[in-house]
Design a protein around this motif. Structure first.
Motif, PDB file in Angstrom:
ATOM      1  N   GLU A 131       0.803  -1.218   0.000  1.00  0.00           N
ATOM      2  CA  GLU A 131       0.000   0.000   0.000  1.00  0.00           C
ATOM      3  C   GLU A 131       0.839   1.272   0.000  1.00  0.00           C
ATOM      4  O   GLU A 131       0.338   2.352   0.299  1.00  0.00           O
ATOM      5  CB  GLU A 131      -0.950  -0.008   1.202  1.00  0.00           C
ATOM      6  N   THR A 132       2.135   1.156  -0.348  1.00  0.00           N
ATOM      7  CA  THR A 132       2.989   2.332  -0.458  1.00  0.00           C
ATOM      8  C   THR A 132       3.262   2.635  -1.927  1.00  0.00           C
ATOM      9  O   THR A 132       3.242   1.741  -2.773  1.00  0.00           O
ATOM     10  CB  THR A 132       4.323   2.130   0.279  1.00  0.00           C
ATOM     11  N   TYR A 133       3.547   3.889  -2.218  1.00  0.00           N
ATOM     12  CA  TYR A 133       3.699   4.328  -3.601  1.00  0.00           C
ATOM     13  C   TYR A 133       4.946   3.751  -4.269  1.00  0.00           C
ATOM     14  O   TYR A 133       4.898   3.307  -5.419  1.00  0.00           O
ATOM     15  CB  TYR A 133       3.752   5.855  -3.632  1.00  0.00           C
ATOM     16  N   THR A 134       6.070   3.768  -3.568  1.00  0.00           N
ATOM     17  CA  THR A 134       7.329   3.331  -4.157  1.00  0.00           C
ATOM     18  C   THR A 134       7.251   1.885  -4.619  1.00  0.00           C
ATOM     19  O   THR A 134       6.869   0.997  -3.860  1.00  0.00           O
ATOM     20  CB  THR A 134       8.490   3.482  -3.147  1.00  0.00           C
ATOM     21  N   ASN A 135       7.591   1.659  -5.877  1.00  0.00           N
ATOM     22  CA  ASN A 135       7.574   0.328  -6.497  1.00  0.00           C
ATOM     23  C   ASN A 135       6.169  -0.260  -6.622  1.00  0.00           C
ATOM     24  O   ASN A 135       6.020  -1.461  -6.850  1.00  0.00           O
ATOM     25  CB  ASN A 135       8.483  -0.651  -5.737  1.00  0.00           C
ATOM     26  N   LYS A 166       2.112   6.594   1.543  1.00  0.00           N
ATOM     27  CA  LYS A 166       1.064   5.580   1.620  1.00  0.00           C
ATOM     28  C   LYS A 166      -0.058   5.965   0.662  1.00  0.00           C
ATOM     29  O   LYS A 166      -0.431   7.137   0.553  1.00  0.00           O
ATOM     30  CB  LYS A 166       0.519   5.467   3.036  1.00  0.00           C
ATOM     31  N   VAL A 167      -0.599   4.961  -0.029  1.00  0.00           N
ATOM     32  CA  VAL A 167      -1.585   5.216  -1.072  1.00  0.00           C
ATOM     33  C   VAL A 167      -3.001   5.056  -0.538  1.00  0.00           C
ATOM     34  O   VAL A 167      -3.327   4.070   0.128  1.00  0.00           O
ATOM     35  CB  VAL A 167      -1.378   4.267  -2.270  1.00  0.00           C
ATOM     36  N   PHE A 168      -3.847   6.030  -0.844  1.00  0.00           N
ATOM     37  CA  PHE A 168      -5.266   5.975  -0.558  1.00  0.00           C
ATOM     38  C   PHE A 168      -6.027   6.198  -1.872  1.00  0.00           C
ATOM     39  O   PHE A 168      -5.415   6.266  -2.938  1.00  0.00           O
ATOM     40  CB  PHE A 168      -5.676   7.045   0.465  1.00  0.00           C
ATOM     41  N   LYS A 204      -9.137   2.574   3.171  1.00  0.00           N
ATOM     42  CA  LYS A 204      -9.259   1.115   3.226  1.00  0.00           C
ATOM     43  C   LYS A 204      -9.104   0.524   1.828  1.00  0.00           C
ATOM     44  O   LYS A 204     -10.089   0.283   1.115  1.00  0.00           O
ATOM     45  CB  LYS A 204     -10.605   0.727   3.841  1.00  0.00           C
ATOM     46  N   ILE A 205      -7.860   0.303   1.416  1.00  0.00           N
ATOM     47  CA  ILE A 205      -7.595  -0.242   0.092  1.00  0.00           C
ATOM     48  C   ILE A 205      -6.604  -1.387   0.202  1.00  0.00           C
ATOM     49  O   ILE A 205      -5.973  -1.594   1.244  1.00  0.00           O
ATOM     50  CB  ILE A 205      -7.047   0.839  -0.867  1.00  0.00           C
TER      51      ILE A 205
END
Length: 396
Positions: free
Chosen positions: A98-102, A171-173, A184-185
């Protein structure tokens, strides 16, 4: 004769006088933005906060056309101008963690070690006027700081589309259609990509005032998003590989079709498969079929981890195909058409969009819209500018 000479001198002198009275032309993007937007302290428009200018609210004149696509101007800081794509540039699964990197997003946006990375970066020909960001990359996505600075739900950034958004910890939302942030993804969450980039402020504009009807325009030589007319059909270029342009039909087919009766693989030799219909019945009725070149279509299964690079695990060659999930997609219509990819080997599950632009799984025997994809040779173009009113033409 003497009278004519005197008259000529008089007109020239008047011409020079007129030229002297013309105000200095506004040509750089930064100067143009500041010229056509007054600094305000409340309401919708351009604000100044220390040495930074920020657009806030709705109904504001911050439209810019560059690379044949529309962006909105977010802010001006020092000599850089931050832009965000006016709409989603693609819609696909987050994949990974759920993180942007990679994540799929980062790999799709920017070129990396994998040769299949950087679909968005490869769609732009000239980087002369683009600055790299703090991650030493050209592109990123909407973040919560930018969203909140622009007044969030009550801003132009809340455009009615679902889009991925990141916080300061990467962190991606998801920013939902109503403008609210959904935290919540997971890896199979699908949403859109609003691209962020930094443009040099001293780049010259050709024309425009920044309004929606009269955006600032920066000309270039990009072919992506240009239009091609074949017979009576209009297509749009969305990918380039060597000398081949990949085109999607501007409109879906008049009739809806099943992907397949028994499985979801894209199989041109299977008479019960959409691939057979496209490369036989549909192809043979095209008056311009001799102009079509063989395309490579990446048909890899998404599998359980929803990894973007999985689509390159298998491929086929055909004259007519479908878009894959991770193709650049700025077409504006996303409601209910099939992709070329499937979820698992020999499954009966195929992917399509729903009416909100999210990617969904469905049984392959369900009828959906079809957007044909073809390839042409760039060198076969004989006239046209590539605009919608004056599309490229391949034969007179």
């Amino acid at each position: 004769m003497l009278l004519l000479v005197i008259l000529g001198i008089f007109l020239i002198s008047k011409g020079f006088a007129i030229q002297k009275n013309i105000p200095k032309k506004i040509v750089t993007l930064k100067d143009s933005v500041l010229h056509y937007n007054k600094i305000i302290t409340k309401g919708n428009g351009l604000y100044k906060e220390k040495d930074k200018y920020i657009f806030k609210g709705t109904e504001i004149n911050n439209y810019l056309e560059i690379f044949n696509r529309m962006y909105r101007i977010v802010s001006i800081e020092k000599e850089n101008i931050k832009l965000i794509s006016s709409k989603n540039e693609g819609v696909f699964f987050l994949g990974g963690n759920e993180t942007y990197t990679n994540s799929n997003i980062d790999i799709w946006l920017n070129k990396g070690e994998n040769e299949q990375s950087g679909i968005y970066e490869k769609s732009i020909d000239n980087f002369e006027n683009i600055e790299k960001n703090e991650l030493d990359k050209y592109f990123n996505i909407l973040n919560t700081d930018i969203y909140n600075d622009a007044l969030g739900e009550n801003s132009y950034l809340n455009n009615g589309e679902s889009s991925f958004i990141i916080n300061k910890d990467q962190k991606v939302f998801v920013k939902e259609e109503n403008g609210l942030i959904n935290e919540k993804i997971n890896s199979n969450t699908s949403s859109g990509i609003r691209v962020i980039l930094n443009l040099k402020g001293d780049v010259n504009i050709e024309k425009g005032t920044g309004s929606k009807k009269d955006p600032f325009i920066i000309k270039g030589s990009n072919h992506i998003n240009k239009y091609v007319k074949l017979g009576k059909d209009l297509y749009q270029i969305y990918d380039k590989e060597n000398n081949l342009f990949r085109l999607r039909k501007e409109e879906t087919l008049d009739k809806k079709y099943k992907f397949s009766n028994k499985d979801s693989g894209f199989k041109p030799l299977n008479k019960n498969n959409i691939a057979y219909f496209l490369n036989n019945t549909y192809y043979n009725q095209l008056s311009y079929k001799k102009l079509l070149k063989t395309c490579t279509f990446y048909t890899g299964n998404i599998l359980d981890d929803y990894n973007y690079l999985n689509i390159y695990n298998s491929k086929i060659s055909a004259k007519v195909g479908l878009m894959n999930i991770f193709d650049l997609n700025q077409s504006g219509f996303v409601d209910g058409y099939y992709f070329v990819n499937t979820s698992k080997n020999e499954s009966t599950i195929s992917f399509s969009y729903d009416k909100f632009g999210h990617i969904i799984e469905n049984e392959s025997n369900v009828v959906k819209k079809i957007v044909p994809v073809i390839c042409i040779n760039q060198s076969d173009i004989v006239e046209g500018t590539g605009s919608k009113k004056n599309p490229y033409i391949l034969e007179k």
